[in-house]
Write a protein that holds these residues in place. Structure first.
Motif, PDB file in Angstrom:
ATOM      1  N   MET A  74       0.821  -1.207   0.000  1.00 49.89           N
ATOM      2  CA  MET A  74       0.000   0.000   0.000  1.00 49.89           C
ATOM      3  C   MET A  74       0.856   1.259   0.000  1.00 49.89           C
ATOM      4  SD  MET A  74      -3.026  -0.985  -0.344  1.00 49.89           S
ATOM      5  CE  MET A  74      -3.770   0.634  -0.160  1.00 49.89           C
ATOM      6  N   ALA A  75       1.999   1.206   0.681  1.00 52.77           N
ATOM      7  CA  ALA A  75       2.890   2.367   0.680  1.00 52.77           C
ATOM      8  C   ALA A  75       3.415   2.649  -0.724  1.00 52.77           C
ATOM      9  CB  ALA A  75       4.050   2.141   1.645  1.00 52.77           C
ATOM     10  N   ALA A  76       3.838   1.589  -1.423  1.00 56.98           N
ATOM     11  CA  ALA A  76       4.328   1.776  -2.788  1.00 56.98           C
ATOM     12  C   ALA A  76       3.207   2.162  -3.740  1.00 56.98           C
ATOM     13  CB  ALA A  76       5.011   0.492  -3.277  1.00 56.98           C
ATOM     14  N   LEU A  77       2.026   1.562  -3.561  1.00 59.65           N
ATOM     15  CA  LEU A  77       0.898   1.845  -4.448  1.00 59.65           C
ATOM     16  C   LEU A  77       0.427   3.287  -4.287  1.00 59.65           C
ATOM     17  CD1 LEU A  77      -1.994  -0.587  -5.161  1.00 59.65           C
ATOM     18  CD2 LEU A  77      -2.519   1.799  -4.704  1.00 59.65           C
ATOM     19  N   LEU A  78       0.277   3.734  -3.046  1.00 60.20           N
ATOM     20  CA  LEU A  78      -0.163   5.110  -2.813  1.00 60.20           C
ATOM     21  C   LEU A  78       0.901   6.115  -3.249  1.00 60.20           C
ATOM     22  CD1 LEU A  78      -1.916   4.708   0.658  1.00 60.20           C
ATOM     23  CD2 LEU A  78      -2.987   4.913  -1.592  1.00 60.20           C
ATOM     24  N   GLY A  79       2.166   5.698  -3.241  1.00 66.80           N
ATOM     25  CA  GLY A  79       3.206   6.574  -3.752  1.00 66.80           C
ATOM     26  C   GLY A  79       3.126   6.774  -5.261  1.00 66.80           C
ATOM     27  N   GLY A  80       2.527   5.810  -5.970  1.00 70.29           N
ATOM     28  CA  GLY A  80       2.376   5.945  -7.411  1.00 70.29           C
ATOM     29  C   GLY A  80       1.110   6.661  -7.837  1.00 70.29           C
ATOM     30  N   VAL A  81       0.155   6.825  -6.908  1.00 70.69           N
ATOM     31  CA  VAL A  81      -1.107   7.498  -7.262  1.00 70.69           C
ATOM     32  C   VAL A  81      -0.891   8.953  -7.687  1.00 70.69           C
ATOM     33  CG1 VAL A  81      -3.329   8.277  -6.342  1.00 70.69           C
ATOM     34  CG2 VAL A  81      -2.551   5.948  -5.922  1.00 70.69           C
ATOM     35  N   PRO A  82      -0.076   9.766  -6.981  1.00 73.71           N
ATOM     36  CA  PRO A  82       0.151  11.141  -7.468  1.00 73.71           C
ATOM     37  C   PRO A  82       0.774  11.194  -8.862  1.00 73.71           C
ATOM     38  CG  PRO A  82       0.854  10.935  -5.187  1.00 73.71           C
ATOM     39  CD  PRO A  82       0.558   9.546  -5.671  1.00 73.71           C
ATOM     40  N   LEU A  83       1.647  10.237  -9.171  1.00 74.20           N
ATOM     41  CA  LEU A  83       2.216  10.193 -10.518  1.00 74.20           C
ATOM     42  C   LEU A  83       1.144   9.872 -11.559  1.00 74.20           C
ATOM     43  CD1 LEU A  83       5.495   8.194  -9.797  1.00 74.20           C
ATOM     44  CD2 LEU A  83       5.282  10.653 -10.152  1.00 74.20           C
ATOM     45  N   MET A  84       0.200   9.013 -11.177  1.00 71.91           N
ATOM     46  CA  MET A  84      -0.838   8.584 -12.107  1.00 71.91           C
ATOM     47  C   MET A  84      -1.881   9.678 -12.334  1.00 71.91           C
ATOM     48  SD  MET A  84      -3.303   5.225 -11.824  1.00 71.91           S
ATOM     49  CE  MET A  84      -4.155   5.866 -10.380  1.00 71.91           C
ATOM     50  N   LEU A  85      -2.263  10.374 -11.288  1.00 72.18           N
ATOM     51  CA  LEU A  85      -3.347  11.348 -11.374  1.00 72.18           C
ATOM     52  C   LEU A  85      -2.863  12.784 -11.484  1.00 72.18           C
ATOM     53  CD1 LEU A  85      -5.763   9.872  -8.680  1.00 72.18           C
ATOM     54  CD2 LEU A  85      -5.723   9.431 -11.143  1.00 72.18           C
ATOM     55  N   GLY A  86      -1.553  13.010 -11.410  1.00 73.16           N
ATOM     56  CA  GLY A  86      -1.029  14.361 -11.435  1.00 73.16           C
ATOM     57  C   GLY A  86      -1.254  15.044 -12.778  1.00 73.16           C
ATOM     58  N   ILE A 126       4.593  12.792 -19.057  1.00 69.69           N
ATOM     59  CA  ILE A 126       5.784  11.946 -18.991  1.00 69.69           C
ATOM     60  C   ILE A 126       5.734  11.035 -17.775  1.00 69.69           C
ATOM     61  CG2 ILE A 126       8.305  11.965 -18.771  1.00 69.69           C
ATOM     62  CD1 ILE A 126       8.346  14.580 -20.263  1.00 69.69           C
ATOM     63  N   ARG A 127       5.219  11.549 -16.649  1.00 69.78           N
ATOM     64  CA  ARG A 127       5.202  10.785 -15.409  1.00 69.78           C
ATOM     65  C   ARG A 127       4.031   9.821 -15.313  1.00 69.78           C
ATOM     66  NH1 ARG A 127       6.220  16.136 -13.781  1.00 69.78           N
ATOM     67  NH2 ARG A 127       4.023  16.362 -13.169  1.00 69.78           N
ATOM     68  N   GLN A 128       2.952  10.085 -16.005  1.00 71.87           N
ATOM     69  CA  GLN A 128       1.747   9.270 -15.843  1.00 71.87           C
ATOM     70  C   GLN A 128       1.940   7.801 -16.211  1.00 71.87           C
ATOM     71  OE1 GLN A 128      -1.224  11.494 -18.003  1.00 71.87           O
ATOM     72  NE2 GLN A 128      -1.904  12.598 -16.171  1.00 71.87           N
ATOM     73  N   PRO A 129       2.637   7.433 -17.305  1.00 67.70           N
ATOM     74  CA  PRO A 129       2.844   5.996 -17.574  1.00 67.70           C
ATOM     75  C   PRO A 129       3.565   5.282 -16.439  1.00 67.70           C
ATOM     76  CG  PRO A 129       3.345   7.287 -19.515  1.00 67.70           C
ATOM     77  CD  PRO A 129       3.136   8.266 -18.410  1.00 67.70           C
ATOM     78  N   LEU A 130       4.486   5.965 -15.763  1.00 69.80           N
ATOM     79  CA  LEU A 130       5.180   5.364 -14.628  1.00 69.80           C
ATOM     80  C   LEU A 130       4.196   5.068 -13.506  1.00 69.80           C
ATOM     81  CD1 LEU A 130       7.730   4.574 -13.049  1.00 69.80           C
ATOM     82  CD2 LEU A 130       8.014   6.999 -12.468  1.00 69.80           C
ATOM     83  N   GLY A 131       3.323   6.036 -13.196  1.00 72.78           N
ATOM     84  CA  GLY A 131       2.338   5.817 -12.134  1.00 72.78           C
ATOM     85  C   GLY A 131       1.346   4.731 -12.482  1.00 72.78           C
ATOM     86  N   TYR A 132       0.868   4.725 -13.732  1.00 74.68           N
ATOM     87  CA  TYR A 132      -0.104   3.702 -14.127  1.00 74.68           C
ATOM     88  C   TYR A 132       0.493   2.305 -14.066  1.00 74.68           C
ATOM     89  CZ  TYR A 132      -3.833   6.859 -15.645  1.00 74.68           C
ATOM     90  OH  TYR A 132      -4.865   7.771 -15.670  1.00 74.68           O
ATOM     91  N   SER A 133       1.707   2.158 -14.549  1.00 68.35           N
ATOM     92  CA  SER A 133       2.325   0.830 -14.530  1.00 68.35           C
ATOM     93  C   SER A 133       2.563   0.346 -13.105  1.00 68.35           C
ATOM     94  CB  SER A 133       3.632   0.855 -15.325  1.00 68.35           C
ATOM     95  OG  SER A 133       4.553   1.778 -14.753  1.00 68.35           O
ATOM     96  N   MET A 134       2.979   1.246 -12.214  1.00 71.65           N
ATOM     97  CA  MET A 134       3.200   0.851 -10.826  1.00 71.65           C
ATOM     98  C   MET A 134       1.900   0.457 -10.146  1.00 71.65           C
ATOM     99  SD  MET A 134       6.015   3.604  -9.425  1.00 71.65           S
ATOM    100  CE  MET A 134       5.741   3.015  -7.757  1.00 71.65           C
TER     101      MET A 134
END
Length: 217
Positions: free
Chosen positions: A135-147, A154-162
């Motif tokens: 959950m810590a890693a997943l929630l860390g990727g949410v801002p990248l996905m929704l930012g 550029i950052r969104q594919p990283l967040g979505y994949s994580m």
């Protein structure tokens, strides 16, 4: 070119930086394979086993499926940034298997439990730390996905994949890792028993060789 209605006889190709980037993507499968080989070697040295690293690496396909599925669902290409997310998943997801397999091996060795009892105890006692780290890693990727904002594409594919990889792997590996552990443990025992069954014949042959040598002397 399709929108412009270019004729089929017109050929095109990337040049310059775009061509170099296209060529670099051709080595992506080799990069992922090299990462998996390095992880297998490190885990094999850590556990002094050929089998248990495979149990841990069995958690990775579900993460890859989740990452690719969410990228396809939201219309993102598998870019270099998405590849970085997959490389991150290799390190994050396999900790689920490491936590359970490491505890199960220690329980078998120190508490003299059966493989079924040890992996069940590992799944129960390691469930909370597995969920916490995931959950810590997943929630860390949410801002990248929704930012949103400058450079967010550029950052969104990283967040979505994580996020996609962690969601799918978390739902599956808690159930598949114990099963893989038990089957590979039985396979390891079968190989060890087969190896031990060959030793008496070797010792008998050595004894025959010694008797022939004594008779010759």
């Amino acid at each position: 070119m399709a929108d412009l209605g270019a004729p089929a006889t017109l050929n095109s190709s990337f040049q310059g930086t775009a061509q170099a980037f296209q060529q670099s993507l051709g080595t992506v499968p080799l990069l992922i394979l090299a990462a998996l080989v390095v992880v297998y070697l490190i885990l094999g040295i850590l556990y002094e086993s050929y089998i248990h690293p495979i149990t841990i690496l069995s958690t990775l396909p579900s993460a890859g499926v989740g990452a690719f599925a969410i990228l396809m669902a939201f219309g993102y290409d598998f870019s270099l940034i998405a590849l970085i997310g997959v490389i991150l998943l290799i390190g994050i997801v396999k900790k689920n298997g490491i936590m359970m397999v490491d505890f199960a091996i220690v329980a078998e060795r120190d508490q003299h439990l059966s493989p079924e009892q040890s992996i069940r105890q590992a799944a129960l006692l390691r469930f909370r730390p597995i969920m916490m780290t995931t959950m810590a890693a997943l929630l860390g990727g949410v801002p990248l996905m929704l930012g949103t904002g400058t450079g967010s594409e550029i950052r969104q594919p990283l967040g979505y994949s994580m996020v996609g990889g962690l969601l799918v792997s978390q739902m599956l590996t808690l159930f598949t890792t114990p099963v893989v552990y038990l089957y590979l443990d039985r396979l390891s025992n079968a190989f060890s028993n087969w190896g031990r069954s060959g030793k008496p014949r070797d010792e008998h042959a050595e004894a025959d060789g010694a008797s022939v040598k004594e008779a010759a002397e």
